[in-house]
Write a protein that holds these residues in place. Structure first.
Motif, PDB file in Angstrom:
ATOM      1  N   ARG A 219       0.938  -1.312  -0.011  1.00 25.04           N
ATOM      2  CA  ARG A 219      -0.193   0.119  -0.004  1.00 25.04           C
ATOM      3  C   ARG A 219       0.791   1.103   0.094  1.00 25.04           C
ATOM      4  O   ARG A 219       1.818   1.134   0.644  1.00 25.04           O
ATOM      5  N   LEU A 220       0.513   2.172  -0.839  1.00 23.24           N
ATOM      6  CA  LEU A 220       1.111   3.503  -0.688  1.00 23.24           C
ATOM      7  C   LEU A 220       0.397   4.358   0.570  1.00 23.24           C
ATOM      8  O   LEU A 220      -0.768   4.179   0.647  1.00 23.24           O
ATOM      9  N   THR A 221       1.332   4.541   1.601  1.00 29.44           N
ATOM     10  CA  THR A 221       0.573   5.171   2.633  1.00 29.44           C
ATOM     11  C   THR A 221       1.025   6.636   3.016  1.00 29.44           C
ATOM     12  O   THR A 221       1.934   7.224   2.420  1.00 29.44           O
ATOM     13  N   ALA A 222      -0.130   7.385   3.628  1.00 30.45           N
ATOM     14  CA  ALA A 222       0.021   8.731   4.094  1.00 30.45           C
ATOM     15  C   ALA A 222       1.344   8.885   4.852  1.00 30.45           C
ATOM     16  O   ALA A 222       2.067   9.955   4.380  1.00 30.45           O
ATOM     17  N   GLY A 223       1.888   7.950   5.842  1.00 28.76           N
ATOM     18  CA  GLY A 223       3.028   8.347   6.328  1.00 28.76           C
ATOM     19  C   GLY A 223       4.234   8.318   5.647  1.00 28.76           C
ATOM     20  O   GLY A 223       5.231   8.964   5.774  1.00 28.76           O
TER      21      GLY A 223
ATOM     22  N   LEU B  49       8.273  13.522   1.403  1.00 29.04           N
ATOM     23  CA  LEU B  49       8.198  14.876   1.334  1.00 29.04           C
ATOM     24  C   LEU B  49       8.683  15.873   2.221  1.00 29.04           C
ATOM     25  O   LEU B  49       9.346  16.817   1.893  1.00 29.04           O
TER      26      LEU B  49
ATOM     27  N   SER C 142       8.546  21.610  -3.658  1.00 31.97           N
ATOM     28  CA  SER C 142       7.368  21.810  -3.452  1.00 31.97           C
ATOM     29  C   SER C 142       6.745  22.171  -4.712  1.00 31.97           C
ATOM     30  O   SER C 142       5.574  21.713  -5.108  1.00 31.97           O
TER      31      SER C 142
ATOM     32  N   LEU D  36       7.226  20.992  -7.612  1.00 35.69           N
ATOM     33  CA  LEU D  36       7.337  19.900  -8.822  1.00 35.69           C
ATOM     34  C   LEU D  36       6.016  19.065  -8.626  1.00 35.69           C
ATOM     35  O   LEU D  36       5.370  19.110  -7.644  1.00 35.69           O
TER      36      LEU D  36
ATOM     37  N   ILE E 205       3.917  15.752  -8.720  1.00 36.16           N
ATOM     38  CA  ILE E 205       4.147  14.446  -8.345  1.00 36.16           C
ATOM     39  C   ILE E 205       3.411  13.570  -9.792  1.00 36.16           C
ATOM     40  O   ILE E 205       2.280  13.464 -10.084  1.00 36.16           O
TER      41      ILE E 205
ATOM     42  N   LEU F 251      -7.992   8.681   1.347  1.00 40.54           N
ATOM     43  CA  LEU F 251      -7.347   7.704   2.101  1.00 40.54           C
ATOM     44  C   LEU F 251      -8.150   6.594   2.636  1.00 40.54           C
ATOM     45  O   LEU F 251      -9.406   6.558   2.422  1.00 40.54           O
TER      46      LEU F 251
ATOM     47  N   ARG G 223      -1.882  20.272 -11.937  1.00 44.05           N
ATOM     48  CA  ARG G 223      -0.866  19.282 -11.531  1.00 44.05           C
ATOM     49  C   ARG G 223      -0.755  19.097  -9.960  1.00 44.05           C
ATOM     50  O   ARG G 223      -1.100  19.977  -9.366  1.00 44.05           O
ATOM     51  N   LEU G 224      -0.770  17.671  -9.851  1.00 43.01           N
ATOM     52  CA  LEU G 224      -0.679  17.375  -8.429  1.00 43.01           C
ATOM     53  C   LEU G 224       0.821  17.692  -7.948  1.00 43.01           C
ATOM     54  O   LEU G 224       1.628  17.189  -8.644  1.00 43.01           O
ATOM     55  N   THR G 225       0.950  18.551  -7.039  1.00 41.29           N
ATOM     56  CA  THR G 225       2.258  18.932  -6.348  1.00 41.29           C
ATOM     57  C   THR G 225       2.668  18.308  -5.044  1.00 41.29           C
ATOM     58  O   THR G 225       2.066  18.137  -4.516  1.00 41.29           O
ATOM     59  N   ALA G 226       4.189  18.137  -5.086  1.00 43.37           N
ATOM     60  CA  ALA G 226       4.861  17.977  -4.180  1.00 43.37           C
ATOM     61  C   ALA G 226       4.354  18.768  -2.780  1.00 43.37           C
ATOM     62  O   ALA G 226       4.213  18.461  -1.676  1.00 43.37           O
ATOM     63  N   GLY G 227       4.335  20.183  -3.001  1.00 46.38           N
ATOM     64  CA  GLY G 227       4.113  20.920  -1.918  1.00 46.38           C
ATOM     65  C   GLY G 227       2.581  20.690  -1.527  1.00 46.38           C
ATOM     66  O   GLY G 227       2.352  20.920  -0.252  1.00 46.38           O
TER      67      GLY G 227
ATOM     68  N   VAL H 116       0.678  18.264  -1.602  1.00 45.40           N
ATOM     69  CA  VAL H 116       0.497  17.024  -0.884  1.00 45.40           C
ATOM     70  C   VAL H 116       1.249  16.897   0.364  1.00 45.40           C
ATOM     71  O   VAL H 116       0.685  16.465   1.286  1.00 45.40           O
ATOM     72  N   TRP H 117       2.245  17.544   0.380  1.00 43.23           N
ATOM     73  CA  TRP H 117       3.138  17.497   1.686  1.00 43.23           C
ATOM     74  C   TRP H 117       2.415  18.360   2.795  1.00 43.23           C
ATOM     75  O   TRP H 117       2.372  18.062   3.937  1.00 43.23           O
TER      76      TRP H 117
ATOM     77  N   LEU I   1      -0.400  16.453   4.013  1.00 45.05           N
ATOM     78  CA  LEU I   1      -0.249  15.368   5.048  1.00 45.05           C
ATOM     79  C   LEU I   1       0.438  15.903   6.086  1.00 45.05           C
ATOM     80  O   LEU I   1       0.229  15.350   7.477  1.00 45.05           O
TER      81      LEU I   1
ATOM     82  N   HIS J  55      -1.424  15.094   9.670  1.00 45.63           N
ATOM     83  CA  HIS J  55      -0.522  14.398  10.559  1.00 45.63           C
ATOM     84  C   HIS J  55      -0.417  15.141  12.024  1.00 45.63           C
ATOM     85  O   HIS J  55      -0.514  14.473  12.965  1.00 45.63           O
TER      86      HIS J  55
ATOM     87  N   SER K 226      -0.995   8.506   9.233  1.00 48.46           N
ATOM     88  CA  SER K 226       0.079   7.873   8.741  1.00 48.46           C
ATOM     89  C   SER K 226       0.037   6.197   8.145  1.00 48.46           C
ATOM     90  O   SER K 226       0.794   5.763   7.102  1.00 48.46           O
TER      91      SER K 226
ATOM     92  N   GLU L 119      -3.708   4.050   3.671  1.00 49.46           N
ATOM     93  CA  GLU L 119      -3.343   4.031   2.372  1.00 49.46           C
ATOM     94  C   GLU L 119      -3.835   5.222   1.688  1.00 49.46           C
ATOM     95  O   GLU L 119      -4.942   5.826   1.964  1.00 49.46           O
ATOM     96  N   ILE L 120      -3.026   5.658   0.863  1.00 54.57           N
ATOM     97  CA  ILE L 120      -3.350   6.831   0.008  1.00 54.57           C
ATOM     98  C   ILE L 120      -4.164   5.995  -1.452  1.00 54.57           C
ATOM     99  O   ILE L 120      -3.367   5.536  -2.199  1.00 54.57           O
TER     100      ILE L 120
END
Lengths: 383, 383
Positions: free
Chosen positions: A289-293, A299, A310, A312, A314, B242, B289-293, B295-296, B299, B303, B310, B313-314
């Protein structure tokens, strides 16, 4: 032995597994004139298609693993010749890059760990230049201002594992390797010798020697006496493939490995604007599983190291299972069962170790013995 | 006017857009006996299919937006009857849940903002109970120990927007609404009146009244005099779906909204183990675009609020474009051009405002005038 349904003549060598290790073994065996067959079926969580492709023999995880580090350095040094031959035979580019690696310490504790690592690298004869934070940022201007220093390993390399897989498959086919798209359920054993394999689709394939190179699936293959194949456990890795906006220069120009508050993270740039951000190491059994954690840690640490990630995209999320032996070192060459070899358990190092593994396995298949440089990793050491 | 290629008889009402707002308008118009057509083609970034489905009229973003909050409360209060009718007519469950919302402050600054919001909610007659951190954790035991306190809004609800879309489509079809899978390029205007639409595929469809409910595409529809349709800009939202491991109890049992160091985040649980974690608000034009920033941030804040995410699953990553008017309030009812209506610009509130919007639009289409409760949002206010 009778193999009534076998549509193919018996092979000299039958390789179970069509990942990097299986294909490199097959290609190198075929170059030695051995009639070779590969049986495998692509699995999206196989380590080969997920790996980042760093060719960095010295990493923060390898204290206490000096012999493996030496084997890695030997394999890395074979890479230029290996990819030249492979690209020549296949006509497929492998994405090999020789830009070196920058290892970065985020805080003071990370810096002291990195300093120890640098000393170890020097002791092993690996080039490792200690750099100040300012020197690091001169090499990679997008590094966070807060980083404390680093080590430049100018001889480290990287390669694109998916491209490498494609090149190995083509080169193998051109060398006459037969590819069978199937799964192996059992090794056929008679009179205390491996004689071939049984396929999930029903038939059997005969071979003089069988190589198990099926990654985390290796111990699941039936028909074998107990203890011949040591346990190979899956070590889960999650990573992200990021993408630069079209037309923008890459955010890093070489592999950047970081220690961020004790947590390892890396960024591997590729031609075409892809940056691989990885990777978690989790002992979670077959969980894919791809997980949130997992994504959050990548990241978070990637952002600490290179805040500009940030922006870029995904482009892809990946989960892979690395095949790890009980002592985390590869299992190579003949087993206690005549006719049966292993090429498995490469854990995090399958891409790095591919050239040396291919050479060592071809030697073992042609002569019955591993070369000296690979003997420490003999499959029989744990059985 | 001649519409030579029209395969359909002229409609009383033609709705451009098959998202929530378009479909709810069509369904409610059809229930009034109006012969209705919907033209639209699913777009993965349309807000309706991405939205989390919170029905929480009072949010941290709505200071200074009291009239919109009142409209939201009115719409939320219509939800029970609305979903009962809709599920009855369609036979499709909507995922409507009446578990209330818990608003959480992560630190002291967040708590003082939340306290102000609670006072505003009370002043507007919305039920809002101030809770200590301990009381919050009694309601949701998986909250981080560090949270400072919260507000319980027992009358807040949630719904599954994708299920709602499916139910509205079925109910509309059962009421005789014609669905045309196409894009509208232009409104056909003659003698200073909207008379129908032109389709990308070439034909035209005639209608007595045209409703533009095309979200962020609304201002791109041609053929109209300048100024009739105010600008509608896209506000990008990124969110994650999730999933709980099978068989485990949900990590939160009601919608949890958090303010984490000033940054809003929410978790919306659904039957079946899905938890929606959202959402960014970005003014990035048409960028999807889905971005690293992005999603970060989700999460990180998720969190902080509920560390246990954590382990989840995503299951899906989503990017949507919310349609926002210049004053961030909806644009409803007749425009300056006779025969042309708007139902657009619902920004973050399309799901919440769907029942009230459907009723108001049906009234405007049947009588020519918006009902009192919707008049503030008249499409003509900005033109």
């Amino acid at each position: 032995m009778t193999v009534p349904d076998d549509p193919l003549p018996a092979s000299d060598v039958l390789v179970v597994g069509d990942g990097l290790i299986g294909l490199v073994t097959a290609w190198r065996a075929a170059r030695r004139g051995l009639l070779t067959t590969v049986v495998g079926r692509h699995c999206p969580c196989a380590a080969s298609g997920v790996a980042a492709g760093m060719l960095t023999p010295a990493t923060e995880a390898m204290f206490g693993e000096e012999p493996l580090m030496r084997f890695g350095a030997l394999s890395r040094d074979r890479y230029p010749g290996f990819v030249a031959e492979l690209e020549d035979e296949s006509g497929v580019p492998t994405g090999y890059r020789s830009a070196g690696t920058l290892q970065i310490a985020f805080d003071t504790d990370d810096l002291s760990k990195l300093t120890e690592l640098g000393e170890l690298q020097t002791r092993l004869g690996l080039k490792a230049e200690r750099l100040t934070a300012r020197e690091c940022r001169r090499l990679e201007p997008m590094l966070a201002p807060a980083v404390r220093g680093g080590i430049h390993a100018p001889d480290d390399r990287s390669v694109d594992p998916r491209a490498l897989l494609a090149a190995l498959r083509t080169a193998s086919e051109r060398r006459g390797v037969r590819m069978v798209d199937d799964r192996v359920t059992d090794v056929v054993v008679s009179a205390d010798r491996a004689r071939g394999v049984r396929l999930r689709s029903g038939g059997e394939l005969a071979a003089d020697q069988v190589v198990l190179a099926a990654g985390t699936r290796t111990p699941g293959i039936g028909g074998l006496p107990e203890g011949v194949v040591p346990p190979v456990r899956p070590v889960k890795g999650q990573l992200l493939r990021l993408r630069m906006p079209r037309g923008e220069p890459p955010i890093v120009t070489r592999t950047v490995r970081g220690l961020v508050k004790g947590s390892p993270v890396y960024l591997v740039p590729r031609a075409g604007g892809e940056i691989v951000l990885g990777a978690t190491q989790e002992e979670m059994g077959d969980d894919t599983r791809l997980t949130a954690g997992g994504v959050w840690e990548l990241l978070r640490d990637g952002h600490e190291l290179v805040p500009g990630i940030s922006e870029l995209e995904i482009a892809e999320t990946c989960v892979g299972l690395r095949p790890a032996s009980p002592d985390n070192e590869p299992l190579l060459g003949p087993t206690r069962l005549p006719g049966l070899h292993l090429a498995a358990g490469h854990h995090r190092h399958g891409v790095l170790l591919a050239p040396a593994t291919g050479d060592a396995m071809a030697e073992a298949l042609a002569t019955g013995e591993l070369p000296d440089y690979a003997r420490r990793f003999a499959a029989t050491r744990l059985s």
